[in-house]
Write an enzyme that holds these catalytic residues in place. Sequence first.
Site, PDB file in Angstrom:
ATOM      1  N   ASP A 101       0.888  -1.164   0.000  1.00 15.62           N
ATOM      2  CA  ASP A 101       0.000   0.000   0.000  1.00 15.62           C
ATOM      3  C   ASP A 101       0.922   1.209   0.000  1.00 15.62           C
ATOM      4  O   ASP A 101       1.546   1.518   1.011  1.00 15.62           O
ATOM      5  CB  ASP A 101      -0.915  -0.006   1.224  1.00 15.62           C
ATOM      6  CG  ASP A 101      -1.959   1.098   1.175  1.00 15.62           C
ATOM      7  OD1 ASP A 101      -1.823   2.029   0.343  1.00 15.62           O
ATOM      8  OD2 ASP A 101      -2.910   1.036   1.965  1.00 15.62           O
TER       9      ASP A 101
ATOM     10  N   ASP B 184      -2.581   2.348  -5.973  1.00 18.79           N
ATOM     11  CA  ASP B 184      -1.406   2.275  -5.101  1.00 18.79           C
ATOM     12  C   ASP B 184      -1.371   1.035  -4.219  1.00 18.79           C
ATOM     13  O   ASP B 184      -0.692   1.002  -3.203  1.00 18.79           O
ATOM     14  CB  ASP B 184      -1.343   3.531  -4.228  1.00 18.79           C
ATOM     15  CG  ASP B 184      -2.509   3.625  -3.263  1.00 18.79           C
ATOM     16  OD1 ASP B 184      -3.545   2.992  -3.500  1.00 18.79           O
ATOM     17  OD2 ASP B 184      -2.379   4.353  -2.269  1.00 18.79           O
ATOM     18  N   GLU B 185      -2.093  -0.017  -4.600  1.00 15.37           N
ATOM     19  CA  GLU B 185      -2.115  -1.227  -3.787  1.00 15.37           C
ATOM     20  C   GLU B 185      -1.937  -2.464  -4.647  1.00 15.37           C
ATOM     21  O   GLU B 185      -2.376  -2.512  -5.785  1.00 15.37           O
ATOM     22  CB  GLU B 185      -3.445  -1.361  -3.048  1.00 15.37           C
ATOM     23  CG  GLU B 185      -3.645  -0.340  -1.959  1.00 15.37           C
ATOM     24  CD  GLU B 185      -4.888  -0.611  -1.147  1.00 15.37           C
ATOM     25  OE1 GLU B 185      -5.190  -1.804  -0.895  1.00 15.37           O
ATOM     26  OE2 GLU B 185      -5.537   0.355  -0.765  1.00 15.37           O
TER      27      GLU B 185
END
Length: 139
Positions: A43, A134-135
């Site tokens: 993350d 973003d993960e």
Amino acid sequence: MNEKIAQTLRSKTDYNHFLAIVERKIAEIEEERVLDRIWVHFDLDMFFVACEIRDNPSLADKPVAVGGMSMISTANYIARKFGVRSAMPGFIAKELCPELVLISGNYSKYSEASRIFQDIIRIYDEDYESGGLDEAALD
């Protein structure tokens, strides 16, 4: 007093009974654990702000947030020291941190940066799962 002692002894017996049940369940679960796999979750914190700082390094030492006066997507650690948080209205963030640099989101920029991140992740796990730009979760 005798009733209190009897109640305490019953409670202790109940406690020991339930403790034994819990310990048996823990042992069962431990036997089922699979330790030959590695699962990783990425993350990328303050991802949108990091993209902005990458493209404008003069922002690196300033409190920065991506979003607008109505809502913030993310903030860097400098801004967080002032209490600025994701999902906070920008007008409140500006009250907490008058020097806050608010940047409108550039989602094509973030998508491109995410593609690079995902290309790297794909090297290690072609079947990774993505929870957003973003993960990533790898198994």
